[in-house]
Design an enzyme around this catalytic site. Structure first.
Site, PDB file in Angstrom:
ATOM      1  N   LYS A   1       0.859  -1.191   0.000  1.00  0.00           N
ATOM      2  CA  LYS A   1       0.000   0.000   0.000  1.00  0.00           C
ATOM      3  C   LYS A   1       0.891   1.236   0.000  1.00  0.00           C
ATOM      4  O   LYS A   1       1.465   1.618   1.017  1.00  0.00           O
ATOM      5  CB  LYS A   1      -0.916   0.055   1.229  1.00  0.00           C
ATOM      6  CG  LYS A   1      -1.996   1.118   1.039  1.00  0.00           C
ATOM      7  CD  LYS A   1      -2.425   1.808   2.298  1.00  0.00           C
ATOM      8  CE  LYS A   1      -1.773   3.096   2.622  1.00  0.00           C
ATOM      9  NZ  LYS A   1      -1.907   4.205   1.682  1.00  0.00           N
TER      10      LYS A   1
ATOM     11  N   GLU B   1       9.197   1.350  11.059  1.00  0.00           N
ATOM     12  CA  GLU B   1      10.298   2.284  10.750  1.00  0.00           C
ATOM     13  C   GLU B   1       9.702   3.677  10.837  1.00  0.00           C
ATOM     14  O   GLU B   1       8.952   4.085   9.941  1.00  0.00           O
ATOM     15  CB  GLU B   1      10.811   2.044   9.319  1.00  0.00           C
ATOM     16  CG  GLU B   1      11.465   0.710   9.087  1.00  0.00           C
ATOM     17  CD  GLU B   1      12.851   0.641   9.684  1.00  0.00           C
ATOM     18  OE1 GLU B   1      13.387   1.682  10.111  1.00  0.00           O
ATOM     19  OE2 GLU B   1      13.385  -0.467   9.746  1.00  0.00           O
TER      20      GLU B   1
ATOM     21  N   CYS C   1      13.869  10.657   6.747  1.00  0.00           N
ATOM     22  CA  CYS C   1      13.708  10.302   8.153  1.00  0.00           C
ATOM     23  C   CYS C   1      14.984  10.529   8.953  1.00  0.00           C
ATOM     24  O   CYS C   1      14.925  10.769  10.146  1.00  0.00           O
ATOM     25  CB  CYS C   1      13.244   8.861   8.275  1.00  0.00           C
ATOM     26  SG  CYS C   1      14.298   7.723   7.376  1.00  0.00           S
TER      27      CYS C   1
ATOM     28  N   GLU D   1       9.641  16.242  15.003  1.00  0.00           N
ATOM     29  CA  GLU D   1      10.075  16.074  13.617  1.00  0.00           C
ATOM     30  C   GLU D   1       9.315  17.061  12.720  1.00  0.00           C
ATOM     31  O   GLU D   1       8.090  17.076  12.709  1.00  0.00           O
ATOM     32  CB  GLU D   1       9.785  14.644  13.169  1.00  0.00           C
ATOM     33  CG  GLU D   1      10.280  14.367  11.762  1.00  0.00           C
ATOM     34  CD  GLU D   1      10.000  12.926  11.322  1.00  0.00           C
ATOM     35  OE1 GLU D   1       8.870  12.447  11.498  1.00  0.00           O
ATOM     36  OE2 GLU D   1      10.933  12.295  10.791  1.00  0.00           O
TER      37      GLU D   1
HETATM   38  P1  NAD Z   1       2.264   8.625   7.568  1.00  0.00           P
HETATM   39  O1  NAD Z   1       2.424   7.908   8.839  1.00  0.00           O
HETATM   40  O2  NAD Z   1       1.288   9.726   7.492  1.00  0.00           O
HETATM   41  O3  NAD Z   1       1.833   7.611   6.391  1.00  0.00           O
HETATM   42  C1  NAD Z   1       2.620   6.501   6.052  1.00  0.00           C
HETATM   43  C2  NAD Z   1       1.735   5.451   5.419  1.00  0.00           C
HETATM   44  O4  NAD Z   1       0.791   5.004   6.391  1.00  0.00           O
HETATM   45  C3  NAD Z   1       0.898   5.940   4.225  1.00  0.00           C
HETATM   46  O5  NAD Z   1       0.821   4.909   3.272  1.00  0.00           O
HETATM   47  C4  NAD Z   1      -0.456   6.199   4.855  1.00  0.00           C
HETATM   48  O6  NAD Z   1      -1.518   6.110   3.934  1.00  0.00           O
HETATM   49  C5  NAD Z   1      -0.530   5.080   5.862  1.00  0.00           C
HETATM   50  N1  NAD Z   1      -1.431   5.311   6.990  1.00  0.00           N
HETATM   51  C6  NAD Z   1      -1.828   6.504   7.516  1.00  0.00           C
HETATM   52  N2  NAD Z   1      -2.695   6.291   8.525  1.00  0.00           N
HETATM   53  C7  NAD Z   1      -2.841   4.949   8.652  1.00  0.00           C
HETATM   54  C8  NAD Z   1      -3.579   4.115   9.515  1.00  0.00           C
HETATM   55  N3  NAD Z   1      -4.363   4.623  10.475  1.00  0.00           N
HETATM   56  N4  NAD Z   1      -3.480   2.780   9.387  1.00  0.00           N
HETATM   57  C9  NAD Z   1      -2.674   2.244   8.441  1.00  0.00           C
HETATM   58  N5  NAD Z   1      -1.952   2.981   7.561  1.00  0.00           N
HETATM   59  C10 NAD Z   1      -2.022   4.315   7.676  1.00  0.00           C
HETATM   60  O7  NAD Z   1       3.717   9.088   7.162  1.00  0.00           O
HETATM   61  P2  NAD Z   1       4.142   9.979   5.909  1.00  0.00           P
HETATM   62  O8  NAD Z   1       3.715  11.375   6.193  1.00  0.00           O
HETATM   63  O9  NAD Z   1       3.675   9.312   4.649  1.00  0.00           O
HETATM   64  O10 NAD Z   1       5.720   9.843   5.934  1.00  0.00           O
HETATM   65  C11 NAD Z   1       6.544  10.673   6.679  1.00  0.00           C
HETATM   66  C12 NAD Z   1       6.998   9.948   7.931  1.00  0.00           C
HETATM   67  O11 NAD Z   1       7.649   8.731   7.582  1.00  0.00           O
HETATM   68  C13 NAD Z   1       8.021  10.743   8.721  1.00  0.00           C
HETATM   69  O12 NAD Z   1       7.695  10.676  10.075  1.00  0.00           O
HETATM   70  C14 NAD Z   1       9.331  10.001   8.463  1.00  0.00           C
HETATM   71  O13 NAD Z   1      10.284  10.149   9.456  1.00  0.00           O
HETATM   72  C15 NAD Z   1       8.856   8.602   8.337  1.00  0.00           C
HETATM   73  N6  NAD Z   1       9.834   7.775   7.605  1.00  0.00           N
HETATM   74  C16 NAD Z   1      10.584   6.882   8.319  1.00  0.00           C
HETATM   75  C17 NAD Z   1      11.542   6.110   7.665  1.00  0.00           C
HETATM   76  C18 NAD Z   1      12.374   5.110   8.427  1.00  0.00           C
HETATM   77  O14 NAD Z   1      12.971   4.254   7.791  1.00  0.00           O
HETATM   78  N7  NAD Z   1      12.449   5.163   9.735  1.00  0.00           N
HETATM   79  C19 NAD Z   1      11.726   6.257   6.287  1.00  0.00           C
HETATM   80  C20 NAD Z   1      10.946   7.173   5.605  1.00  0.00           C
HETATM   81  C21 NAD Z   1       9.988   7.928   6.278  1.00  0.00           C
END
Ligand code: NAD
Length: 497
Positions: free
Chosen positions: A188, A263, A299, A396
């Site tokens: 997804k 992650e 991240c 963040e």
């Molecule tokens: P997000 O948490 O908003 O969304 C990530 C994914 O989760 C999307 O596909 C979203 O549709 C889905 N999602 C959202 N709500 C959900 C729910 N209730 N249940 C299941 N899935 C759900 O994050 P984002 O804004 O897309 O990405 C940015 C974040 O990702 C930042 O915090 C960044 O640090 C983190 N990130 C971490 C890493 C790592 O390896 N640690 C790598 C890249 C990004």
């Protein structure tokens, strides 16, 4: 037949009917709903993708389960699985221009970086292509009238939920190790950036990975994401995204006791000691591959720069000189170093933090506002006079914003570095290598870089401590998170003899 140019090929993708990959079919969402694809550089809606819901997830789970139970993939000889994964890596590489174009128009990432990420994604798949033939079990040291062995088995149906910042890389981080271990995977992508994940699904079919083994269901997190996390037919969720969503997933997945790896976010320190080669530190940290990479939407961004007091002013001066020539612009221009943020929402979030920084008394050394042009652009921003207790020093931001905080002693640097809820990454800059290793020991962080920043390698475990998550991606550790151990005992002398 006329060969289409890359923009023409991309145009064909963008004008295609909104479909997702379920089983071997490209289908509309059961509800018929779609969601817009917005080009962040122009704010224009350029396409639509299917907005799935629980019905679509349920269909995908059935296909994934059927493929798993039938053994079409997991019982394929490991060498044959390997061959198909190598083909997938080659197929990604062969489409570098199309995939990079789609990534850029979808996410706003400069084309030069998108190309590099597509090639990195291909290398990552290639690394895991080597694994199916190398997943060993053990023969266990039990008494000699018994044979016992433990084998690593696939877990079953895996949901890979990805964020928008590095869409194709995050997609292959889930798909490649999951299928290298024999699982079925439902990917997804983030609702902001589905295009390259959909293309990845097609490439999996093209190279001969059996239908149902890799599927792509597009849609919003609270519908498709939540349906995957709560579905009893999903055995594991591999999630990359924000800490807030990670917590929600851990809660929602608890009812079915899913295996979950997370992650999550970070507020990573870059610790610059007075004995560091200051010019090298600044040019590395402040290159387009450093803190400004992907407009700060990574991240591991070194968003807190802890600088020893005696070199603080020289450091800031050098940062300002180096950043004066940064080129913000259209992500398709070869000279662009900073593109737009991914979405209007992300723009609002970052601007909100810039307001907060002013309220909390941080000094804006450069940037600090939205760029005056169309698109979701924010000027690269350096904040000074930061204090460790400020919210902008702890939360963040995920944008082109870094803050500089002075420190005096090693102990103080460690206390500040470890003083947030996160523990994803840290970098240490010093000419005293022993000091670098001592810091690496003391920092609460999943990754520590000494005199370098943001290097990753497919073979090296990556992931966070504390509220930055649990589980590791890359290397052998990822194989462990996508397999489970089964132990077998066999009595060598029958009980009845
Ligand atoms: P997000 O948490 O908003 O969304 C990530 C994914 O989760 C999307 O596909 C979203 O549709 C889905 N999602 C959202 N709500 C959900 C729910 N209730 N249940 C299941 N899935 C759900 O994050 P984002 O804004 O897309 O990405 C940015 C974040 O990702 C930042 O915090 C960044 O640090 C983190 N990130 C971490 C890493 C790592 O390896 N640690 C790598 C890249 C990004």
């Amino acid at each position: 037949m006329a060969v289409l140019s890359v923009p023409e090929q991309a145009g064909a993708v963008l004008t295609a009917n909104p479909r997702m990959l379920i089983g071997s079919d490209w289908v509309a969402a059961a509800s018929g709903d779609t969601l817009p694809v917005i080009d962040p550089a122009t704010e224009a809606t350029i396409a639509h993708v299917a907005a799935g819901d629980a019905q679509d997830v349920d269909r995908a789970v059935r296909h994934a389960r059927d493929a798993f139970e039938a053994g079409v993939w997991r019982r394929m000889p490991p060498a044959a699985q390997s061959r198909l994964l190598y083909r997938l890596a080659d197929a990604i590489e062969a489409e570098v221009e199309l995939l990079a174009h789609l990534e850029t128009v979808d996410s706003g990432k400069p084309l030069t970086l998108s190309r590099q990420e597509v090639l990195q994604a291909a290398e990552f798949v290639r690394y895991y292509a080597g694994w199916p033939t190398k997943i060993y079990g053990t023969v266990n040291p039990v008494p000699s009238d018994m044979l016992s062995y433990s084998r690593r088995e696939p877990i079953g149906v895996v949901a890979g939920i990805a964020p928008w910042n590095c869409p194709l890389i995050n997609a292959v981080y889930k798909v490649a190790p999951a299928i290298a271990c024999g699982n079925s995977v439902i990917l997804k992508p983030a609702e902001q950036t589905s295009l390259t994940s959909l293309r990845l699904g097609q490439l999996c079919l093209d190279v001969g990975i059996p239908p149902g083994v890799v599927q792509v269901v597009t849609g919003y997190g609270e519908t498709v994401g939540d349906a995957l996390v709560t579905h009893p037919g999903v055995d594991k969720v591999a999630f990359t995204g924000s800490t807030e969503t990670g917590r929600a997933i851990a809660r929602r997945g608890a009812d079915t006791l899913k295996k979950i790896s997370l992650e999550l976010g970070g507020k990573s320190p870059g610790i610059v000691f007075a004995d560091a080669d200051l010019e090298a530190a600044v040019s590395h940290l402040f290159s387009p591959f450093g803190v400004w990479y992907n407009s700060g939407q990574i991240c591991v961004q070194a968003s807190r720069l802890l600088v020893q007091r005696e070199v603080h002013d020289a450091f800031v001066e050098s940062v300002m000189a180096r950043s004066a020539t940064l080129r913000l612009g259209s992500p398709f221009e070869p000279t662009t170093e900073l593109g737009p943020l991914v979405s209007d929402d992300q723009l609002g979030r970052v601007l909100g933090y810039l307001d907060l920084a002013a309220d909390e008394g941080a000094e804006v050394l450069m940037g600090g506002k939205r760029a005056e042009r169309e698109g979701y652009f924010v000027e690269p921003t350096v904040l000074a006079c930061m204090r460790p207790e400020m919210r902008v020093a702890n939360e963040e931001i995920f944008g082109p914003v870094v803050g500089v905080i002075p420190f005096d002693t090693d102990d103080e640097a460690v206390a500040m570095a470890n003083g947030t809820e996160f523990g994803l990454a840290a970098s240490v800059w010093t000419s005293d290598i022993s000091r670098g290793h001592i810091m690496a020991d003391r920092l609460q962080s999943g990754v520590v870089w000494i005199n370098t920043f943001a290097d990753t390698d497919s073979s090296v475990a990556f992931g966070g401590t504390k509220q930055s998550g649990y589980g590791r991606e890359c290397g052998e550790e990822s194989i462990h998170t996508y397999t489970q151990t089964k132990s077998v005992y066999c009595r060598l002398q029958p009980l009845w003899s």
